[in-house]
Enzyme design. Structure first.
Site, PDB file in Angstrom:
ATOM      1  N   GLU A 182      11.355  19.792 -15.403  1.00 50.63           N
ATOM      2  CA  GLU A 182       9.957  20.009 -15.980  1.00 50.63           C
ATOM      3  C   GLU A 182       9.679  18.916 -16.814  1.00 50.63           C
ATOM      4  O   GLU A 182       9.148  19.016 -17.995  1.00 50.63           O
ATOM      5  CB  GLU A 182       9.993  21.382 -16.804  1.00 50.63           C
ATOM      6  CG  GLU A 182       8.788  22.228 -16.190  1.00 50.63           C
ATOM      7  CD  GLU A 182       9.393  23.208 -14.844  1.00 50.63           C
ATOM      8  OE1 GLU A 182       9.708  22.327 -14.032  1.00 50.63           O
ATOM      9  OE2 GLU A 182       9.149  24.354 -14.841  1.00 50.63           O
ATOM     10  N   LEU A 210       6.257  19.184  -6.533  1.00 47.00           N
ATOM     11  CA  LEU A 210       5.832  17.937  -7.026  1.00 47.00           C
ATOM     12  C   LEU A 210       6.748  16.835  -6.769  1.00 47.00           C
ATOM     13  O   LEU A 210       6.326  15.695  -6.299  1.00 47.00           O
ATOM     14  CB  LEU A 210       5.477  18.201  -8.440  1.00 47.00           C
ATOM     15  CG  LEU A 210       4.954  16.854  -9.304  1.00 47.00           C
ATOM     16  CD1 LEU A 210       3.648  16.486  -8.683  1.00 47.00           C
ATOM     17  CD2 LEU A 210       4.742  17.083 -10.796  1.00 47.00           C
ATOM     18  N   TRP A 249      13.716  18.845  -4.994  1.00 45.60           N
ATOM     19  CA  TRP A 249      14.270  19.605  -6.321  1.00 45.60           C
ATOM     20  C   TRP A 249      13.048  21.038  -6.286  1.00 45.60           C
ATOM     21  O   TRP A 249      12.690  21.484  -7.359  1.00 45.60           O
ATOM     22  CB  TRP A 249      14.101  18.933  -7.264  1.00 45.60           C
ATOM     23  CG  TRP A 249      14.775  17.646  -7.486  1.00 45.60           C
ATOM     24  CD1 TRP A 249      14.082  16.511  -7.760  1.00 45.60           C
ATOM     25  CD2 TRP A 249      16.157  17.449  -7.238  1.00 45.60           C
ATOM     26  NE1 TRP A 249      14.962  15.302  -7.420  1.00 45.60           N
ATOM     27  CE2 TRP A 249      16.341  16.150  -7.220  1.00 45.60           C
ATOM     28  CE3 TRP A 249      17.209  18.392  -7.065  1.00 45.60           C
ATOM     29  CZ2 TRP A 249      17.781  15.258  -7.069  1.00 45.60           C
ATOM     30  CZ3 TRP A 249      18.493  17.743  -7.042  1.00 45.60           C
ATOM     31  CH2 TRP A 249      18.648  16.263  -6.898  1.00 45.60           C
ATOM     32  N   SER A 284      10.129  11.360 -12.639  1.00 53.81           N
ATOM     33  CA  SER A 284       9.497  11.204 -13.656  1.00 53.81           C
ATOM     34  C   SER A 284       7.993  10.400 -13.273  1.00 53.81           C
ATOM     35  O   SER A 284       7.146  10.535 -13.938  1.00 53.81           O
ATOM     36  CB  SER A 284      10.213  10.194 -14.586  1.00 53.81           C
ATOM     37  OG  SER A 284      11.314  10.831 -14.949  1.00 53.81           O
TER      38      SER A 284
END
Lengths: 393, 259
Positions: free
Chosen positions: A373, A136, A167, A143
């Protein structure tokens, strides 16, 4: 002095919903003691990814717990799955985090795939031999995930993907990737989710990141250079990707929170054994209030964190909204892990600062849990928005 | 191939173990009881044979009621069924008697191969496989570090202090294994749940046609006449180096036959 960690830690009192859950926790602890604990320090020191350990977990059925039996899962509620993750994290955070990432990576197909996609992909994904990854974040966007720039352009019965993902846990060693890429215009509505085969030409994993901790957990960037992905690997339809990502992360946050509880418990276990054995001024340092109160506070905070995680999990299991509760659990549990590991280094004093004891590693590992997360700032945004009616914070 | 694996429940060798003060039998009541470690390797070997060639794996246990727990644990690794011989009269039996009970129980089963651990961590007498094979009238292939099944022939590498011996037998046989033979699997979650539903047949001495006065402590051929706890560890030798430390260390190592 001898390593106090050799002493078997005190069992955590758990209220489990079924007898089979009790058996499952017993199995998880047995494998964690036998396969994870003896390897953790060595693999972390060498930075080696423990692929075989994941196979052992897979064969035991621990890589598919919250998914339907129909597709090879174990149909376990999140409440139970998370306590398994916690027990694994108590012996080896990198492995527990890997289990959480894999579980998160199975979610898009399990929840948003068509029946045909589920039948085609899920049995292998849940079969125990495969590991998944979730792509993602990007180098320039973490963020603010809705601003991602990796493009997937429809071309006949394929998408052609170009961009860089960052990441990525298991990046370079995963057996499948959930890729979030832009198929439409700007904003969240333009994002779609694709299931990508790691052998796709043009998909190039970059060198592993050199991290502060979790050295045995491989994290890499993935470069997509005109990678062709068959259109039948689109999950949930075009434009649904951001919704999938956020839904998956709600569960993923609970996984990270459970990891944090296990890590904090591990630090407390070690520090308690040390404080009972280490003597100063003629008595064990645990007998001094200054140390005993640190341990008591840590135990209390860990218990509170565990309760918060399980309370959110029970909402999820009941089919009730749990996003905000998951955000609170992730925020509180990971901040607790940071505080507890800091204090447990203090209990060991100078010995806490050197690599002969694992608490300095726990301390380094705890930091990342406040970041992954969804940073703990993002968790606060989620919580504050819910309090103030959904507007920007 | 139908394989029967002998599984014994023993006190955990990693925990404190004691003999009862009156009759010197193993105190099972106060111990944490587990599957004899070496038997897990026998179970694993049986499962590997079944996975490669098909067949059936049955667990055979002689032991008290509490052994059920170890039987379920063994079944959770993957065997199909279990037979539990349980009878109060068996308590305190020696190896000669136990082998008779095992042979009688095997008489109620169809089998091609018996697998077992080369020793149990409680008694450590290592004779059950031989005695059982003698009673069954089949070859004993003992102390295997490797087992190869090829049609009707069973070949083992029998582990010795210096290396290994190749031993072969045809047809039915009793094979005992050491922990060098494989790496036993963990049970799986599904295996644990499935084990609850697997058939466990309970047999008494009467079911086996054995008279109670042929077994048990009172009728045993061997007896423990006395037992004493292991003496406390002696303090080590301290060598103070006053110029001769190196020589003293070498002498110590030589006397203890370390060099």
């Amino acid at each position: 002095m001898s390593a106090p960690g050799a002493a078997r830690p005190v069992a955590v009192e758990r209220m489990l919903p079924t007898e089979e859950a009790t058996e499952l926790l017993g199995l998880a602890a047995e494998i964690a003691d036998g396969e994870l604990a003896p390897r953790a320090a060595d693999f972390e020191a060498r930075g080696e990814f423990p692929r075989e350990v994941f196979r052992t977990l897979g064969r035991a059925g621990l890589l598919s717990l919250p998914y339907p039996e129909e597709y090879g899962g174990a149909d376990q509620p999140y409440e139970v799955y998370l306590q398994v993750v916690e027990e694994l994290a108590r012996r080896w955070l990198s492995v527990a985090l890997g289990v959480s990432v894999h579980t998160l990576s199975c979610f898009p197909v399990a929840e948003f795939g068509t029946d045909e996609q589920r039948k085609r992909f899920l049995p292998d994904m849940l079969g125990g031999e495969q590991l998944g990854a979730y792509c993602l974040s990007e180098p320039a966007g973490g963020s603010d995930a809705a601003a991602l720039t990796t493009r997937a352009v429809a071309d006949g019965d394929e998408y052609r993907v170009t961009g860089t993902k960052a990441w990525v846990s298991h990046g370079g060693c995963a057996d499948f990737y959930n890729l979030f890429a832009r198929t439409g215009g700007p904003g969240p509505e333009g994002i779609s989710c694709l299931l990508v085969d790691p052998a796709s030409p043009g998909l190039v994993p970059q060198a592993p990141e050199r991290k502060m901790g979790l050295s045995a957990e491989r994290t890499s960037q993935l470069a997509f250079d005109d990678v062709r992905v068959p259109a039948d690997r689109l999950l949930g339809g075009e434009g649904v990707g951001f919704r999938i990502a956020m839904r998956a992360l709600d569960g993923g946050r609970l996984g990270i929170a459970a990891c944090a509880v296990g890590l904090a418990q591990s630090a407390l276990d070690y520090a308690c054994a040390y404080a009972a054995e280490r003597e100063q001024f003629g008595r064990p340092i645990a007998a001094f209030q200054g140390v005993g109160f640190l341990l008591a506070d840590a135990a209390t905070q860990i218990a509170a964190a565990r309760s918060l995680v399980l309370s959110a999990a029970r909402l999820k299991d009941a089919g009730r909204p749990f996003s905000v509760e998951a955000a609170k659990a992730k925020l509180f549990a990971t901040d607790t892990a940071m505080r507890v590991t800091t204090d447990m280094v203090q209990v060991l004093g100078g010995y806490g600062y050197v690599a002969d004891h694992p608490v300095e590693r726990y301390f380094r590992e705890a930091k990342v849990l406040q970041i992954v997360e969804g940073t703990n700032q993002i968790q606060r945004v989620v919580i504050a928005r819910a309090l103030t009616g959904g507007g920007p914070v | 191939m139908k394989i029967v694996v002998l599984v014994k429940q023993v006190p955990d060798s990693g925990a404190e173990r004691t003999l009862k003060s009156d009759d010197f039998t193993v105190d099972r009541g106060s111990a944490s009881n587990v599957i004899n470690e070496m038997d897990e390797y026998a179970i694993e070997e049986a499962l590997r044979i079944k996975e490669a060639q098909g067949g059936e794996v049955t667990i055979l246990t002689v032991g008290p009621d509490g052994a059920t727990e170890s039987i379920r644990k063994a079944l959770s690794m993957g065997p199909d069924a279990a037979v539990h011989v349980v009878d109060g009269a068996i308590a305190g039996s020696d190896a000669v008697q136990t082998s008779a009970v095992l042979a009688a129980a095997l008489g109620t089963l169809e089998w091609d191969l018996v697998l077992c651990g080369a020793e149990a961590t409680d008694g450590r007498v290592q004779v059950i496989p031989h005695m059982l094979a003698e009673r069954l009238g089949v070859p004993a292939l003992t102390g295997a570090r490797k087992l190869t099944i090829d049609g009707d022939s069973r070949t083992i590498e029998r582990q010795t202090d210096e290396g290994y011996e190749v031993v072969r037998a045809d047809g039915k046989a009793v094979v005992s294994v050491w922990d060098t033979i494989n790496e036993p699997r963990y049970p799986s979650f599904k295996g644990i749940m499935a084990a609850k539903k697997k058939p466990v047949t309970t047999l008494s001495l009467a079911d086996l046609g054995l008279a109670p006065d042929t077994v048990g402590l009172a009728n045993a051929y061997s007896a423990v006449v006395s037992a004493a706890p292991r003496p406390a560890r002696q303090a080590g030798t301290r060598v103070t180096d006053e110029g001769e430390g190196g020589v003293q260390l070498v002498e110590f190592l030589a006397v203890e036959k370390f060099v």
